[in-house]
Design an enzyme around this catalytic site. Sequence first.
Site, mmCIF file in Angstrom:
data_model
loop_
_atom_site.group_PDB
_atom_site.id
_atom_site.type_symbol
_atom_site.label_atom_id
_atom_site.label_comp_id
_atom_site.label_asym_id
_atom_site.label_seq_id
_atom_site.Cartn_x
_atom_site.Cartn_y
_atom_site.Cartn_z
ATOM 1 N N GLU A 365 57.682 73.224 -31.599
ATOM 2 C CA GLU A 365 58.378 73.564 -30.489
ATOM 3 C C GLU A 365 58.727 75.122 -30.510
ATOM 4 O OE1 GLU A 365 61.888 70.926 -29.788
ATOM 5 O OE2 GLU A 365 60.657 69.675 -28.647
ATOM 6 N N GLU A 437 55.931 63.998 -27.568
ATOM 7 C CA GLU A 437 57.412 63.363 -27.791
ATOM 8 C C GLU A 437 57.712 63.090 -26.064
ATOM 9 O OE1 GLU A 437 60.269 65.685 -29.499
ATOM 10 O OE2 GLU A 437 58.997 66.391 -31.011
#
Length: 782
Positions: A365, A437
């Site tokens: 991320e 995710e």
Amino acid sequence: MISICSGWEFTEQWSEAFLRGEGTGMPVRLPHNVRQLPLHYSSPADYEMVCGYRRMLRIPEEAAGKRVFLQFDGAAHIARVYCRGQLCCEHRCGYTAFRTEITELVRPGEEVPIAVELDCTENGQIPPFGFVIDYLTYGGLYREAWLDLRGQEYIEDLFVFTPETDLLEARLTLSRPGMRCRISVWDGERCLAKGETEEKLRIHVPGVTAWSPSNPKRYRCRAELLDGQETVLDVQETLFGFRTVEFKPEGFFLNGEPAYLRGLNRHQCFPFIGYAAPESLQREDARILKEELSCTAVRTSHYPQSRYFIDECDRLGLLVFTEIPGWQHIGGEAWKDQAVENVREMVCQYRNHPSIVLWGVRINESQDDDAFYLRTNELCHRLDPSRPSSGVRYLRKSSLLEDVYAFNDFSHTGQNPGVLPKSKVSTHPEKALLVSEHNGHMFPTKSYDPWAKRQEQALRHARVQNDARADGQHAGCFGWCMFDYATHKDFGSGDKICYHGVLDAFRNPKLAAALYASQGDETPVLEVGSPMEIGDYPGGNLGEMYVFTNADEVELYKNDCFVKSFRTQGWKGLPHGPVKIDDTIGCLLETREGFPKAKAAQVKDLLLTLGKHGSPSLPPLEMLKGLAVLKRWGLKPGDIASLYGKYVGNWGGEATVWRFDGKKDGKVVVSQTRCPGNTLHLEAKASSLMLREGERYDMAAVRIRVLDENEGLACYAQLPLRLRTEGAIALAGPETLCAEGGSTGCYVRTTGESGEGRLWIESDQTEPVLLRFTVEGGGALA
């Protein structure tokens, strides 16, 4: 290699005096966590310290004429290794193995002091640290340690991959380049092929079985280092699988065949013991993912994990996406250099594992940094030309230097589509897209949350997994996450737990686990989303609920009277979609009240409409329809009220017994009964009742649940439990626990002795449970 996991001393405060051997440390064995941690409200302060380990190490007589190495599989997070008080090496990553040579400092037959200074703080100089981070990172020598004896000339590394499903390529790194090696391929004790090389060799091996999730066949590659007289100087062996991997725009292909990646993300932590779990528990997590949750893949978020976990993925056929340590933050140039080194260590240490199909070479991320990620991708592909690279981002249309766009798709909020279309996420239609995710923090769910929330968590996982598969644009989809985990104060619930798992922290299933479990066909699965108890519903109206099953159909019975049969509808992307139960009256008005078919159908529709809206809120059109039903069949409002109480509100009589039968090929293969329970009992399941004691200790995980007489989870049972051990085992955690949502767990470990170990689990409200363990081996610490 020789295990050196026993005989260590530990101190929470490193000092020069400890290095010199002064004072007394606490006796410990590896794997070791610096402190036992609470289940709730744990903090980095519990493990952040600069601590020390030391032991006297006897050098075997067979070390004569050989080179001697120490290896540590995991030391969190900056380790400095000493031998005879002399610094041998520093390692600056808590998630990869490292080794150091001590040949010049030791002599065969003698004992030498070795020590490890370990910085367990969240030191911003190295990944994953430098800013906030959404998981605890723990501390300690939390994986195994080894003594390795090698020849004066030896094979530093043997890398094996398969460009085709019958072609092996072996690449060697030797302590002295230019020496000859004999390479052979083995199936058990049978040699299939062999050849010689100085650096790399390709061997065709016809007739072999390709490694796959359904048949994870492994072979053994043996490399022998030879001198001029054909004497074998060193031997290296590795297990591997013949298999090819490829990501195309339309998806993932294994051995040339499409293979969708359906899985979950896994952290490597455990309650009380942090990262310090031995081989058996690491393998157990892989088994749970494959056999209990029917996953085809797992992502090792957000760092490389135990080699035993990966080896079990190899053995079971569970595909793996693994990645370098990191969480959003990118540090300075020295920090980036360390991240590049982490790529090197990750790839070199794990590249022989056939289960690994994708390398993550981007900080999880993080923002785009092309110069940095050009380095990580180039190194990854140079070290391993057989696998693609990826990197997890939450950014849409970010710079893509990797082979696969891995995207954390948290767009689903309950009513909208499960995933974003590829065109909204990536500007590279020519490359594969996967969801790395989903869900997680978007819908945290505790084991003791109301049933509707637990069911909605399961449905959200279902919608995302379904839509990602159905749109034909995703190579796979990894849910967040396997189990609940401890985190920093900046994240999680008030007790610093991220309740994002489909399992609780002890690996007990929440309802969402049944969504994953039901995608497999090996074991019949049926879990009802609702407790079916009127006290959980406004006005006692059960309304709609879902059943998570791999059965062909679900038959509903009320007090042993058949109600209706239901099948899954509208789930095009799931092998087995949830089954909606939206009619708890079914044919009962015909069979129990004697109504003709037309009358039963109209009255049932009226009753279900009343249940949905309530009589005061009945829409005008529905009110008119209801009055027409009464008039046609000569019914009075009191008649409808009586039927409503009997078939919708279920109020005023004995508790209803509901039974759900799952049928496959016309036969009942699984059944579940829902009825308010009168008595409770404990269920305790150990990961293994057979433990092995030796130079390394062993552990078993015990999952504990409170059940009613129908074997249903007592989800409101918050019972205090007492634990007690005798014999050859001890608790690894507290002696008292509290069931949360009817579930909890504990861990037992061996103590150095063999024989029987007994664990009692007691509660004032249930009969006690006794588990008997058999411990083999023992005596190593005597």
